[in-house]
Design an enzyme around this catalytic site. Structure first.
Site, PDB file in Angstrom:
ATOM      1  N   HIS A 194      12.443  21.912 -61.880  1.00 43.80           N
ATOM      2  CA  HIS A 194      11.895  20.868 -60.999  1.00 43.80           C
ATOM      3  C   HIS A 194      12.932  19.927 -60.424  1.00 43.80           C
ATOM      4  O   HIS A 194      12.568  18.913 -59.814  1.00 43.80           O
ATOM      5  CB  HIS A 194      10.863  20.018 -61.738  1.00 43.80           C
ATOM      6  CG  HIS A 194       9.649  20.763 -62.159  1.00 43.80           C
ATOM      7  ND1 HIS A 194       8.500  20.826 -61.409  1.00 43.80           N
ATOM      8  CD2 HIS A 194       9.405  21.511 -63.255  1.00 43.80           C
ATOM      9  CE1 HIS A 194       7.592  21.558 -62.032  1.00 43.80           C
ATOM     10  NE2 HIS A 194       8.126  21.994 -63.158  1.00 43.80           N
ATOM     11  N   LYS A 251      15.779   9.179 -53.389  1.00 44.99           N
ATOM     12  CA  LYS A 251      14.539   9.088 -52.620  1.00 44.99           C
ATOM     13  C   LYS A 251      14.658   8.068 -51.479  1.00 44.99           C
ATOM     14  O   LYS A 251      13.817   7.982 -50.607  1.00 44.99           O
ATOM     15  CB  LYS A 251      13.376   8.725 -53.535  1.00 44.99           C
ATOM     16  CG  LYS A 251      13.057   9.821 -54.561  1.00 44.99           C
ATOM     17  CD  LYS A 251      11.933   9.416 -55.501  1.00 44.99           C
ATOM     18  CE  LYS A 251      11.703  10.391 -56.631  1.00 44.99           C
ATOM     19  NZ  LYS A 251      10.921  11.584 -56.234  1.00 44.99           N
ATOM     20  N   THR A 255       5.146  15.987 -54.080  1.00 41.51           N
ATOM     21  CA  THR A 255       3.722  16.323 -54.074  1.00 41.51           C
ATOM     22  C   THR A 255       2.946  15.171 -53.439  1.00 41.51           C
ATOM     23  O   THR A 255       1.862  15.370 -52.898  1.00 41.51           O
ATOM     24  CB  THR A 255       3.191  16.595 -55.494  1.00 41.51           C
ATOM     25  OG1 THR A 255       3.722  15.616 -56.379  1.00 41.51           O
ATOM     26  CG2 THR A 255       3.598  17.977 -55.963  1.00 41.51           C
ATOM     27  N   LYS A 297      -0.366  14.878 -50.659  1.00 41.13           N
ATOM     28  CA  LYS A 297      -1.558  14.021 -50.776  1.00 41.13           C
ATOM     29  C   LYS A 297      -1.759  13.216 -49.493  1.00 41.13           C
ATOM     30  O   LYS A 297      -2.889  13.070 -48.993  1.00 41.13           O
ATOM     31  CB  LYS A 297      -1.423  13.080 -51.982  1.00 41.13           C
ATOM     32  CG  LYS A 297      -1.437  13.837 -53.304  1.00 41.13           C
ATOM     33  CD  LYS A 297      -0.932  13.032 -54.498  1.00 41.13           C
ATOM     34  CE  LYS A 297      -0.592  14.010 -55.625  1.00 41.13           C
ATOM     35  NZ  LYS A 297       0.229  13.416 -56.683  1.00 41.13           N
TER      36      LYS A 297
HETATM   37  C1  26W Z   1      15.302  14.745 -69.150  1.00 37.85           C
HETATM   38  C2  26W Z   1      14.916  13.692 -68.185  1.00 37.85           C
HETATM   39  C3  26W Z   1      14.051  14.212 -67.101  1.00 37.85           C
HETATM   40  C4  26W Z   1      12.732  13.823 -67.023  1.00 37.85           C
HETATM   41  C5  26W Z   1      11.927  14.312 -66.022  1.00 37.85           C
HETATM   42  C6  26W Z   1      14.562  15.108 -66.187  1.00 37.85           C
HETATM   43  C7  26W Z   1      13.751  15.608 -65.207  1.00 37.85           C
HETATM   44  C8  26W Z   1      12.430  15.225 -65.123  1.00 37.85           C
HETATM   45  C9  26W Z   1      11.510  15.804 -64.084  1.00 37.85           C
HETATM   46  C10 26W Z   1      11.813  17.280 -63.865  1.00 37.85           C
HETATM   47  C11 26W Z   1      11.589  15.054 -62.814  1.00 37.85           C
HETATM   48  C12 26W Z   1      10.467  15.386 -61.894  1.00 37.85           C
HETATM   49  O1  26W Z   1       9.360  14.911 -62.069  1.00 37.85           O
HETATM   50  N1  26W Z   1      10.743  16.185 -60.870  1.00 37.85           N
HETATM   51  C13 26W Z   1       9.821  16.310 -59.780  1.00 37.85           C
HETATM   52  O2  26W Z   1       8.955  17.405 -59.998  1.00 37.85           O
HETATM   53  C14 26W Z   1       7.960  17.482 -58.988  1.00 37.85           C
HETATM   54  C15 26W Z   1       6.995  18.571 -59.357  1.00 37.85           C
HETATM   55  O3  26W Z   1       7.581  19.816 -59.193  1.00 37.85           O
HETATM   56  C16 26W Z   1       8.598  17.694 -57.639  1.00 37.85           C
HETATM   57  O4  26W Z   1       7.597  17.682 -56.659  1.00 37.85           O
HETATM   58  C17 26W Z   1       9.623  16.605 -57.347  1.00 37.85           C
HETATM   59  O5  26W Z   1      10.305  16.893 -56.149  1.00 37.85           O
HETATM   60  C18 26W Z   1      10.594  16.485 -58.490  1.00 37.85           C
HETATM   61  O6  26W Z   1      11.449  15.369 -58.309  1.00 37.85           O
END
Ligand code: 26W
Length: 810
Positions: free
Chosen positions: A355, A551, A653, A657
């Site tokens: 992601h 962002k 996402t 919306k």
């Molecule tokens: C380990 C710390 C950490 C925590 C959360 C690293 C990474 C994350 C997530 C992967 C971040 C996240 O929410 N990414 C988002 O995922 C969405 C669903 O696929 C995408 O639509 C977003 O572009 C993306 O930033």
């Protein structure tokens, strides 16, 4: 099952009030009512669940296990009532009993077990998995505290604990009979028994994993799934030995240590921190889940050899990556099969979704920590790493740099993404562009070796929640124009029927009226929550998402300041009233993000109190942006800001919306905006900025933001204004320094200055278009009509077809 009528619903709620709260409807509080309503629906869903489970068991269908450290569920009462087809009788019954339905729905706290996109995606997918009648279960941790509540005090973010279980436990059913035991630490002892090597872990610490299940209803189906949330408990309430020696605090330590695991959701989004408690959370969650899946499988089939045929485990980013060694451990050490057999099962059971491509978000756990906390897992990872490296060495004939890139263990760290690539059957990105970046850049070398593993599944959203449920005005118009409710199950074929009304002035006017009514509703909400007085005749121009430099909320701020300075120069400037709305939580330790929040508040304070801006310009920072706020905001939004640096936002996402609710997008060619642009064309969105390749090229050829600053007078002025700050006297030189010179990071890492002129131009085009309301509503209609590809039902069908190979309801 019989459908509820108003009367039977009322009766059911009354019974719950009597039996569970010992009160009559006259005596009931709103909180009692909320819980009683939830219990009525929960009973019904649980009854359906029993039937669904039996059916799945009998048909021996392959099950999908969706593992995610985050599920941002939001509220459930209205959603469940909607899916069960009892929303109308429930509202009527509540009203009949002398309560206001909206107030009861508003009592429900958000289940905020997630940070942002990744967690909300998991929640949307549960809805579609169930609606498409796929046997599935979500797994996560039952955090006592969800994502923090944000307060703004003197313009700054303050974090407060989110004790959601106080009110929100109505949906959870504890399943103590399904408890699992998870082991940490200890030492390994090896011994041979004939030709079989046994490895025994001794002297470990035990933690109990107790499941709390939330039943998930689908739309127009009696198929039901569940979300299993693991709570951490100590097996010993207190150490009596220590207690008897008078060591009272120490006696309770082990219990406190165990229970710390499920205490709180880590609030970092897209930023990795190697905290040992986080690794404990991950292994606790993974071990409990895998044990429970394997146990059920053996109960059903009496063997593990067909495990991969009957189960698929989808992991949401690398956070549950330890499933790979954990499944290996259970298959070898507990079920007693060989490495090769266990490996075959594992690589055909696990699939990984990536992601994010941000380097700072990629998980890398220190060897030392892994080794002491999880000795057996460490051993297995070492063997996986060794075999994978041998394969890579063979394939690349010893090319050092490629072997290094693909290594599972390197420089004393375990690289979780590489572990997932090695040990999984599929790796997917979440938009076409993102998947290309994974294939051609981030995981290039692994992809050349195993190209068939790399897939794309573009994200999607639960359009029943994000359109039908929250925007009833638009829902009725769609039903009327497309001939019924077909779009709720088949948005990809039904919504495009709207396109042919683009020339129908009456339809366009109605679209405008619906938007206006939603703006009034949001203005009411903002007044009640924060005391803001929004100008509902102004353009509602919205940027809501986690606060992160990539962002580029700061780019939006720059453009607003530019507009404000123009208005100051020329108070008679012809400007359509414009209201900018921001909502964003910053990770508590992300200082720059917190400074940007403060800057937005300083700017808002300046603009909202300047008489020159009256009836023209407003800026508001919405406190505590969350799912339930988004549900009021999306239907009211007119402009959607999706302005990340190209190549950085995996999908987005929120963008979907907004589009579904008829907002027009100002955006870069990043993430899913690219696919949005493919269906909309240049004429139905406002595109700007560098493309992914151009961003790279400019970086490589020496990007100099200072030069842009010196040569562009308006940009110069805007940045100077930020440095100097506003009437509250707070200066923001630090932010400007960071753009012009960098500080520990490259100057203007996300290229705000490079995109600034083209962004301002896109804003101007947007504002000019807004003046032509027919044109605007036409564009809005096209956006709604073509948003069907972004329904989560389509995403889940893609997963089912290309990765899981399971059947689903068409
Ligand atoms: C380990 C710390 C950490 C925590 C959360 C690293 C990474 C994350 C997530 C992967 C971040 C996240 O929410 N990414 C988002 O995922 C969405 C669903 O696929 C995408 O639509 C977003 O572009 C993306 O930033």
């Amino acid at each position: 099952m019989e459908k509820y009528t108003k009367e039977s619903m009322r009766q059911a709620i009354c019974d719950k009030l009597r039996l569970n709260f010992g009160c009559t409807e006259e005596e009931a509080t709103e909180a009692n009512m909320l819980k009683a309503c939830a219990m009525v629906l929960r009973d019904r869903m649980n009854a359906q669940y029993v039937d669904s489970r039996q059916k799945v068991r009998k048909k021996q269908l392959r099950r999908v296990h969706y593992m995610s450290m985050e599920f941002l569920m939001g509220r459930s009462l209205m959603k469940n009532a909607y899916n069960l087809g009892v929303l109308e009788p429930m509202k009527a019954a509540i009203e009949d009993m002398g309560f206001k339905p909206a107030r009861i729905f508003d009592m429900e706290p958000d289940a905020g077990l997630g940070n942002g996109g990744l967690g909300r995606l998991a929640a949307c997918y549960l809805d579609s998995l169930t609606t498409l009648e796929i046997p599935a279960r979500g797994y996560s941790i039952c955090y006592e505290l969800g994502i923090f509540k944000q307060k703004i005090v003197d313009g700054q973010q303050i974090e407060l604990p989110d004790n959601w279980l106080d009110q929100g436990d109505a949906w959870l059913v504890p399943k103590p009979e399904d408890v699992e035991e998870v082991h940490f630490g200890g030492t390994l002892r090896e011994f041979w028994d004939g030709d079989h090597l046994h490895i025994i872990n001794e002297g470990y610490t035990r933690v109990l994993a107790v499941p709390c299940d939330m039943t998930i209803a689908g739309y127009e189906t009696s198929h039901t799934n569940s979300l299993r949330l693991w709570d951490a408990k100590s097996p010993t309430p207190i150490d009596m030995g220590l207690f008897n020696q008078g060591e009272y605090v120490k006696a309770g330590e082990e219990k406190a240590m165990s229970e710390a695991i499920a205490k709180v959701l880590y609030p970092e989004d897209n930023h990795y921190e190697g905290k040992s408690l986080r690794l404990r959370q991950q292994y606790f969650f993974v071990s409990a889940t895998v044990q429970s899946i394997v146990r059920k499988h053996i109960q059903n089939y009496g063997t593990v050899t067909n495990f991969h045929e009957k189960n698929v485990i989808q992991i949401n980013d690398t956070h549950p990556a330890l499933v790979i060694p954990e499944l290996m451990r259970i298959l070898m050490d507990d079920a007693g099969i060989s490495w090769d057999e266990a490996w075959h099962i594992t690589v055909n059971s696990v699939a990984y979704t990536n992601h994010t491509v941000l380097a700072e978000a990629l998980e890398r756990w220190p060897q030392q920590l892994m080794q002491t906390l999880l000795p057996r897992i460490w051993q297995i990872i070492c063997e996986i790493a060794r075999r994978w490296q041998a394969k890579a060495t063979d394939f690349y004939r010893g090319d050092e740099s490629k072997i290094k890139n693909m290594a599972v263990i390197w420089d004393g760290e375990v690289r979780m993404a590489n572990l997932c690539i090695a040990g999984g059957m599929a790796v997917n990105g979440v938009s076409a562009l993102h998947s290309d970046i994974l294939r051609n850049d981030v995981f290039k070398d692994a992809c050349r070796m195993e190209p068939e593993k790399f897939k794309n599944v573009t994200n999607g959203i639960d359009h029943r929640r994000w359109l039908a449920e929250i925007n009833p005005g638009l829902d009725s118009l769609i039903c009327e124009l497309t001939g019924g409710t077909d779009y709720l199950r088949h948005p990809g074929t039904a919504l495009p029927k709207l396109d042919k009304f683009a020339g129908d002035k009456q339809v366009l006017a109605r679209l405008g009226e619906i938007k206006h009514a939603n703006k009034l509703a949001f203005a009411k909400f903002a007044k009640k929550e924060q005391g803001f007085i929004l100008n509902t005749d102004a353009i509602f121009d919205v940027q809501v998402k986690r606060l992160h430099e990539y962002k580029r909320q700061l780019l939006n701020v720059m453009q607003i300041i530019n507009l404000y300075l123009q208005l100051r120069d020329n108070p008679n400037m012809d400007l359509h009233p414009h209201t900018f709305l921001f909502g964003a939580k910053a990770a508590p330790g992300y200082a720059v993000a917190k400074r940007i929040i403060r800057l937005i508040n300083s700017l808002a304070d300046q603009i909202n109190s300047d008489p020159i801006c009256k009836d023209k310009l407003q800026v508001f920072f919405l406190e505590n942006y969350r799912v339930s706020m988004a549900e009021v905001l999306m239907p009211a939004s007119e402009v959607s800001q999706q302005i990340s640096t190209a190549g950085k936002e995996a999908s987005g996402t929120g963008n979907m919306k907004f589009m579904m609710n008829g907002a027009l997008t100002i955006g870069t060619l990043d993430g899913a905006n690219v696919e949005m642009h493919q269906v909309l064309g240049d004429e139905n969105m406002f595109l700007f900025g560098l493309k992914t390749e151009e961003v790279k090229e400019m970086r490589d050829t020496g990007y100099n933001p200072y030069r842009l600053y010196s040569r562009d007078a308006t940009l110069h002025r805007v940045l100077d204004q930020i440095s100097q700050g506003f009437k509250d006297g707070i200066r923001y030189d630090d932010l400007v320094e960071r753009l012009l010179f960098g500080s520990g990071s490259p100057a203007d890492e996300y290229m705000l200055l490079a995109d600034y002129p083209s962004y301002c131009d896109a804003e101007r085009r947007m504002m000019a278009t807004y003046r032509d309301s027919v044109k605007w509503n036409q564009m809005s209609l096209h956006n709604i009509a073509r948003s069907g590809i972004f329904a989560a039902d389509r995403s889940i069908a893609d997963y089912a077809d290309t990765i899981w190979h399971v059947p689903y309801k068409k």
